[in-house]
Write an enzyme that holds these catalytic residues in place. Structure first.
Site, PDB file in Angstrom:
ATOM      1  N   GLY A 183      30.858  36.192  36.463  1.00 36.15           N
ATOM      2  CA  GLY A 183      30.402  37.348  35.695  1.00 36.15           C
ATOM      3  C   GLY A 183      30.700  37.194  34.215  1.00 36.15           C
ATOM      4  O   GLY A 183      29.850  37.472  33.359  1.00 36.15           O
TER       5      GLY A 183
ATOM      6  N   ARG B 146      33.975  27.384  45.539  1.00 36.59           N
ATOM      7  CA  ARG B 146      35.082  28.070  46.213  1.00 36.59           C
ATOM      8  C   ARG B 146      34.999  27.951  47.728  1.00 36.59           C
ATOM      9  O   ARG B 146      36.008  27.839  48.419  1.00 36.59           O
ATOM     10  CB  ARG B 146      35.063  29.563  45.863  1.00 36.59           C
ATOM     11  CG  ARG B 146      35.285  29.903  44.424  1.00 36.59           C
ATOM     12  CD  ARG B 146      35.202  31.411  44.262  1.00 36.59           C
ATOM     13  NE  ARG B 146      34.739  31.764  42.936  1.00 36.59           N
ATOM     14  CZ  ARG B 146      34.246  32.943  42.618  1.00 36.59           C
ATOM     15  NH1 ARG B 146      34.128  33.871  43.540  1.00 36.59           N
ATOM     16  NH2 ARG B 146      33.863  33.204  41.387  1.00 36.59           N
TER      17      ARG B 146
ATOM     18  N   LYS C 110      23.708  29.161  51.136  1.00 33.86           N
ATOM     19  CA  LYS C 110      24.366  27.895  50.782  1.00 33.86           C
ATOM     20  C   LYS C 110      25.881  28.021  50.886  1.00 33.86           C
ATOM     21  O   LYS C 110      26.579  27.032  51.141  1.00 33.86           O
ATOM     22  CB  LYS C 110      23.946  27.451  49.379  1.00 33.86           C
ATOM     23  CG  LYS C 110      24.081  28.515  48.287  1.00 33.86           C
ATOM     24  CD  LYS C 110      25.303  28.346  47.431  1.00 33.86           C
ATOM     25  CE  LYS C 110      25.370  29.400  46.349  1.00 33.86           C
ATOM     26  NZ  LYS C 110      26.329  29.098  45.284  1.00 33.86           N
TER      27      LYS C 110
ATOM     28  N   GLY D  44      30.378  43.296  36.055  1.00 34.75           N
ATOM     29  CA  GLY D  44      31.231  42.310  36.699  1.00 34.75           C
ATOM     30  C   GLY D  44      31.885  41.384  35.703  1.00 34.75           C
ATOM     31  O   GLY D  44      31.286  41.047  34.669  1.00 34.75           O
TER      32      GLY D  44
ATOM     33  N   PHE E  46      36.792  45.590  36.037  1.00 37.07           N
ATOM     34  CA  PHE E  46      37.713  46.330  36.897  1.00 37.07           C
ATOM     35  C   PHE E  46      39.094  46.228  36.265  1.00 37.07           C
ATOM     36  O   PHE E  46      39.647  45.141  36.135  1.00 37.07           O
ATOM     37  CB  PHE E  46      37.719  45.743  38.307  1.00 37.07           C
ATOM     38  CG  PHE E  46      38.672  46.432  39.241  1.00 37.07           C
ATOM     39  CD1 PHE E  46      38.354  47.669  39.784  1.00 37.07           C
ATOM     40  CD2 PHE E  46      39.893  45.852  39.559  1.00 37.07           C
ATOM     41  CE1 PHE E  46      39.237  48.308  40.638  1.00 37.07           C
ATOM     42  CE2 PHE E  46      40.786  46.481  40.408  1.00 37.07           C
ATOM     43  CZ  PHE E  46      40.456  47.718  40.951  1.00 37.07           C
TER      44      PHE E  46
END
EC number: 1.1.1.8
Length: 424
Positions: free
Chosen positions: A84, A348, A283, A79, A111
């Site tokens: 990551g 986020r 959470k 990741g 990726f």
């Protein structure tokens, strides 16, 4: 006059004393901690030099440059988002610092994407910066971006999973047949796997599909702050596999602390994988609700009420479905209430929740608009938790989790939140 005896015997004082005792133990006894684990870790038989004995010798020396593992541990991070990449940076710094224990090179699966006509992996390897997901942060030169997840994982002794959890199934399928039998894994993922047979930790999912032991890492860790070297704490949970056979058996708590601990990133290693994983997943659901009330302009009192109910439901969920988890994990570890506070203040998910309230747009729309290709894990975890609670007939026992689901997926007005939490 203060009743000293009553004060000392009070639950609050006892809880605080236990926390202080743990902190003191971590600050002043790290050397003895490593020695104890090096002595008590179970042994195994292998041809040639005993790797566990070598590891124990290294960990027990104040200066270990004169001893080196015959085959140091190879580490790979799966990741390359902002968290990551941040964890990969931490790990790569430590493999440089402890060459007696770890191979210097750390592979990070990326990726592949095109950034202004160039491959992201090429940019990372040439400029030592993840310009898309962690811009402005210089990465260690021994951190190598690899576009092939199978090649990145090959020969790894420790696999650190740090991807959006909705992609885990696809990645695990690609890894099958490419992971060495003696490997160990640590999951930084936040979420659950829900099926007809029940709700499952993602660490358990990794164990069952790749047949390797897996722990978890979670804590009050906003990636940009950790990446900049601002001080924070985290929790690593790992249970030593008593019935497993393999050359990776000497990856124990002391080794994991060496792998993740930095002067700016303090690590406590425990064995409550379930508690750490549940806290880390739920959470994000609470943070969405916190974003709702902040976006509506209801202020800090409302946000605190959401967090109180949320923490209660997190603990209840853990005790009901993962009875092996420990309640004290939620209060004493960074992965518990500290992570909840941090996530509800600036992660986020609270950002998405707030934007939903301010714009009227859907969570999915805002995820694409605001997160630069990153994921709001709370959106997916909310659905997973709802599916499981509906399946087992427990929806009414978790009013906050259900309220978040109804707001995100059924369009229930956020203004109804206090009514839905009336008896919580």
């Amino acid at each position: 006059m203060v009743n000293t005896t009553a004060l000392i015997r009070s639950p609050t004082f006892v809880a605080q004393f236990r926390v202080l005792k743990q902190v003191n133990r971590g600050l002043f006894s790290q050397t003895s901690y490593a020695r104890t684990h090096a002595r008590t870790s179970y042994t195994h038989t292998m041809a040639g030099t005993d790797r566990l004995q070598q590891t124990s010798q290294i960990l027990s020396r104040s200066t270990s440059s004169e001893i080196r593992l015959e085959r140091p541990f190879k580490v790979t991070v799966i990741g390359s988002g902002n968290w990551g990449t941040t964890i990969a940076k931490v790990v790569a710094e430590n493999t440089q610092e402890y060459p007696q224990l770890f191979e210097r090179r750390v592979d990070m699966w990326v990726f592949e994407e095109q950034i202004e006509g160039r491959k992201l992996t090429e940019i990372i390897n040439e400029q030592h910066e993840n310009v898309k997901y962690l811009p402005g942060i210089t990465l260690p030169e021994n951190l190598v971006a690899n576009p092939s997840v199978a090649a990145a994982a090959a020969d790894a002794d420790v696999l650190v999973f740090n991807i959006p959890h909705q992609f885990l199934g696809r990645i695990v399928e690609q890894l099958k047949g490419h992971v060495k039998p003696g490997a160990r894994a640590i999951s930084c993922l936040k979420g659950f796997s829900v099926g007809k047979d029940g709700v499952q930790l993602l660490s358990t999912y990794i164990e069952e599909h790749l047949h390797i032991p897996c722990g978890a890492l979670s804590g009050a860790n906003l990636a940009p702050e950790v990446a900049k070297g601002n001080w924070s704490e985290t929790t690593v949970a790992y249970t030593l596999p008593q019935d497993f056979r393999g050359t990776g058996k000497d990856v124990d708590h002391a080794v994991l602390k060496k792998l993740f601990h930095r002067p700016y990133f303090h690590v406590n290693v425990v064995d409550d994988v379930a508690g750490i994983s549940v806290a880390g997943a739920l959470k994000n659901v609470v943070a969405l609700a916190c974003g709702f009330v902040l976006g509506l302009g209801w202020g800090n009192n409302a946000a605190a009420a959401v967090q109180r109910v949320g923490l209660s439901e997190m603990i209840k969920f853990a005790r009901m479905f993962f009875p092996e988890s420990k309640v004290e994990t939620f209060y004493q570890e960074s992965a518990g209430v500290a992570d909840l506070i941090t996530t509800c203040a600036g992660g986020r998910n609270v950002r998405i929740g707030r934007a939903m309230a301010e714009t009227g747009k859907s969570a999915q729309e805002l995820e694409k608009e605001l997160l630069n290709g990153q994921s709001s894990q709370g959106i997916y975890t909310t659905q997973e938790v709802h599916e499981w609670l509906q399946q087992c007939g427990k929806k009414d026992e978790f009013p906050l989790f259900e309220a978040v689901y109804k707001i995100v997926y059924e369009g229930v007005p956020m203004s109804k939140l206090p009514d839905m939490l009336e008896d919580a």
